[in-house]
Each structure stands twice: as structure tokens, then as C-alpha cells.
Design a protein around this motif. Structure first.
Motif, mmCIF file in Angstrom:
data_model
loop_
_atom_site.group_PDB
_atom_site.id
_atom_site.type_symbol
_atom_site.label_atom_id
_atom_site.label_comp_id
_atom_site.label_asym_id
_atom_site.label_seq_id
_atom_site.Cartn_x
_atom_site.Cartn_y
_atom_site.Cartn_z
ATOM 1 N N LEU A 77 15.019 72.425 62.475
ATOM 2 C CA LEU A 77 15.436 71.290 62.080
ATOM 3 C C LEU A 77 15.310 70.233 63.124
ATOM 4 O O LEU A 77 15.795 70.809 64.371
ATOM 5 N N ALA A 78 15.174 69.069 62.817
ATOM 6 C CA ALA A 78 15.216 67.992 63.705
ATOM 7 C C ALA A 78 16.542 67.734 63.822
ATOM 8 O O ALA A 78 17.273 67.446 62.885
ATOM 9 N N ALA A 79 17.173 67.684 65.137
ATOM 10 C CA ALA A 79 18.540 67.027 65.403
ATOM 11 C C ALA A 79 18.569 65.457 65.416
ATOM 12 O O ALA A 79 17.603 64.933 65.772
ATOM 13 N N PRO A 80 19.521 64.979 65.027
ATOM 14 C CA PRO A 80 19.798 63.285 65.155
ATOM 15 C C PRO A 80 20.113 62.996 66.314
ATOM 16 O O PRO A 80 20.512 63.868 67.282
ATOM 17 N N GLU A 81 19.674 61.849 66.566
ATOM 18 C CA GLU A 81 20.201 61.255 67.958
ATOM 19 C C GLU A 81 21.684 61.199 68.276
ATOM 20 O O GLU A 81 22.393 60.883 67.559
ATOM 21 N N LEU A 82 22.235 61.868 69.306
ATOM 22 C CA LEU A 82 23.288 62.009 69.747
ATOM 23 C C LEU A 82 23.832 60.794 70.644
ATOM 24 O O LEU A 82 24.115 60.902 71.478
ATOM 25 N N PHE B 150 27.247 70.054 76.244
ATOM 26 C CA PHE B 150 26.079 70.954 75.477
ATOM 27 C C PHE B 150 25.133 69.887 74.295
ATOM 28 O O PHE B 150 24.303 70.360 73.869
ATOM 29 N N GLY B 151 25.470 68.734 74.465
ATOM 30 C CA GLY B 151 24.599 67.652 73.765
ATOM 31 C C GLY B 151 22.982 67.726 74.178
ATOM 32 O O GLY B 151 22.482 67.776 72.939
ATOM 33 N N PRO B 152 22.709 67.912 75.110
ATOM 34 C CA PRO B 152 21.149 67.952 75.620
ATOM 35 C C PRO B 152 20.523 69.362 75.105
ATOM 36 O O PRO B 152 19.427 69.076 74.555
ATOM 37 N N SER B 153 21.250 70.233 74.793
ATOM 38 C CA SER B 153 20.615 71.246 73.759
ATOM 39 C C SER B 153 20.350 71.039 72.497
ATOM 40 O O SER B 153 19.403 71.846 71.753
#
Length: 329
Positions: free
Chosen positions: A277-282, A266-269
Motif C-alpha cells: 500500500l502507498a502511504a499518505p504524506e505525513l 517512526f514517521g519516516p518508516s
């Protein structure tokens, strides 16, 4: 609380957390009054001070209203509302206090001046904790000469029912004061998170605020009603969050592969527009931190153990809130 009454603290020397007998609560509004009720229920003597003319009357009403709930969850030996004293001045309130809980309004300049006054008026070594909802202690302790014993002790409303308290010091706070406060709150029946570093809003408020801001966006844009938003939590993830936090909950979404599989799948989601909110880089570091953290939080429990715990927890919450319904044969 200890069953036996310890010897009173020696003036001008800090008590051990186990020996605290009298607590000064400075500010007697909703939060300060909630702290008063909690400490009284735990068997402490409490001295309260608030500059408002009707503060004492309101405080006694708040304690009386909270007492039936406190009685249900269990009172310490000797606990009584009669152990509350109202002081006419701040100096008198803290004169013989073994611990001070400050709960003034959320105004930075007021906090600075009040904490400086408390540090000057309280016996040396006595820890002073602020109930601030978001100010870092570093910003609040600037005017205090004796700032080493100033810590944040952030509760959740109502403090007499919600166990959480977040403890963190500022740049001038002694480590020993943070450790002392954490130990004291633990003995006083709170669930303590001792933070390693300062963060505006601390942990729980930042998570709560993120959800709140997204809710406001949805209402402002006509994307959801207030009723829809509340139901989406009370009938959805809130049922799980009552006993299992978001990290372990998401780990279970990965099945037997746990958090590692969940993030890989699910990381790409995180790049999808599911929130403002901006997501941090996984990256690998964050992925590993989440995987390792969930493994530590699981504490040896297997996937099957966690699923069973989650399912029973949801059943218990539904039953406790009258939403389980009848079972058809």
C-alpha cells in the motif's frame, strides 16, 4: 429492550426506535439468518423472507445452532425462536414491520431492484437498512422512489455475536433516517459507528481488506505461509486489537510522548517497503489529526492507565483462549 410492552405502532407512521416490536429480515442466508438470530435474542418478533425453496428450513437450523451462544451472553426477556415467522412473499414479510433489514446477495443490480421493491411495499416512514458489505447507498437507492429512508446497516459476521454495525446514508437518504437507524441498533444491542460520509467498503472492511490483500501478496510471492500469516496476528497484534484499536496501540509505542512522539520517531518508516500500500504524506495536518484523535480516544486516561489496560487485556485474552500457560514459582 423495554421491560414493558409498548403500544403497537400506528399504521402509516414510523415508530420511535424504542417502540419497535416487529422486524422484517429480507434474505435468510448467513448474514440475514445471523440478523434473525440476533433480533430474536433481543426479544423482537421477526418475520423472514427468502426466495430459496429451502430457506426456511436452513434458517431455523441456523437459529437453533446460534441459540446456545446467545443464551450464554444473555437473552432479553421473552426472547424465543418461536417468535420467528416465515412469510411466503416479500410483501407479507414487510406488511406490519417496524424496521426492515435487507441481506440479499452482494449484487448491485439485485440490491437496486430489491430496495426499490421494499420501499414500495413497506409502510411509509419505516426505515430500511441494507447489510451490504461494500456498496454505497447512493449506488443502491437509484431505482427507489421513496429513497429517503434507505440506509446502510453493515454488520460483521456473525451478526448475533459481533457487536459492530456501521450506519451511513446515501445522497437521497434523510438525515433523520440515519439517526433513527443508529438509535435503533444501539437499543438492539449493537455497537454503532455512524459514518459522516459514504466510503466503499465502509471502515472495518477497508482495514480488513488491506490486511487480507497484503497476506495474499505474501503467499503469492512465497514470502510467508498461510500458517505464518495467521499466527502473526493471533499471537501478535490481534491480541491487542481485541480491546484496543491500532491507533491507540501505536500511540503507546510512543511511550509517554504518545502518538506525537511515535509519528515523529517512526514517521519516516512510512516510506519503507513494509507493505504494497502507498502511504499518505505525513504532513502537519495528518500528524495533528492523529495526535488529537488519540487524545480524544484516550478520554483522559494517562499513559500509565492505558498501559495497564493493555497489559490486563492481553492477559485476559490469553487466559480466555487457553494460551496463558502455567506460572512457575
Amino acid at each position: 429492550m423495554p421491560e414493558t410492552t409498548p403500544a403497537p405502532c400506528v399504521p402509516c407512521a414510523p415508530c420511535a426506535p424504542e417502540d419497535v416490536r416487529r422486524i422484517a429480515c429480507i434474505g435468510a442466508g448467513v448474514i440475514g439468518g445471523g440478523w434473525v438470530a440476533h433480533f430474536l435474542a433481543r426479544g423482537y418478533d421477526v418475520t423472514a423472507w427468502d426466495p430459496a425453496d429451502d430457506a426456511g428450513e436452513k434458517l431455523r437450523r441456523l437459529v437453533a445452532a446460534a441459540w446456545p451462544a446467545l443464551d450464554q451472553i444473555g437473552l432479553a426477556d421473552g426472547a424465543s425462536p418461536d417468535r420467528l415467522t416465515l412469510a411466503p412473499t416479500l410483501a407479507e414479510a414487510v406488511a406490519d414491520a417496524d424496521f426492515v433489514q435487507e441481506s440479499a446477495p452482494e449484487n448491485l443490480e439485485l440490491k437496486r431492484s430489491l430496495l426499490a421493491e421494499l420501499a414500495a411495499a413497506t409502510r411509509p416512514g419505516v426505515v430500511i437498512a441494507s447489510s451490504t458489505s461494500g456498496y454505497p447507498m447512493t449506488e443502491m437507492q437509484t431505482a427507489a422512489e421513496d429513497a429517503g429512508r434507505l440506509v446502510v446497516g453493515h454488520p460483521f459476521n456473525p451478526p448475533y455475536l459481533i457487536p459492530l454495525v456501521e450506519v451511513v446514508g446515501g445522497e437521497r437518504t434523510d438525515r433523520e433516517a440515519v439517526a433513527w437507524a443508529s438509535r435503533f441498533y444501539d437499543l438492539a444491542g449493537k455497537s454503532v459507528i455512524t459514518m459522516d460520509r459514504e466510503l466503499p467498503g465502509f471502515i472495518a472492511n477497508r482495514l480488513q481488506e488491506a490486511l487480507w490483500r497484503e497476506a495474499l501478496h505474501m503467499v503469492a510471492n512465497g514470502e510467508a505461509s498461510v500458517e505464518d500469516i495467521d499466527a502473526s496476528i493471533t499471537e501478535g497484534p490481534g491480541l491487542r486489537w481485541a480491546f484496543m484499536g491500532p491507533c491507540l496501540t501505536f500511540a503507546l509505542a510512543g511511550g509517554e510522548g504518545g502518538m506525537a512522539h511515535m509519528l515523529d520517531h517512526f514517521g519516516p518508516s512510512l516510506k519503507s517497503p513494509w507493505t504494497r500500500l502507498a502511504a499518505p504524506e505525513l504532513d502537519r495536518e495528518l500528524r495533528d489529526a492523529m495526535v488529537d484523535g488519540c487524545a480524544e480516544a484516550a478520554g483522559g486516561r494517562t499513559y500509565a492507565d492505558l498501559v495497564a489496560e493493555r497489559d490486563q487485556g492481553v492477559i485476559d485474552v490469553l487466559r480466555a483462549t487457553g494460551r496463558l500457560g502455567s506460572t512457575r514459582r
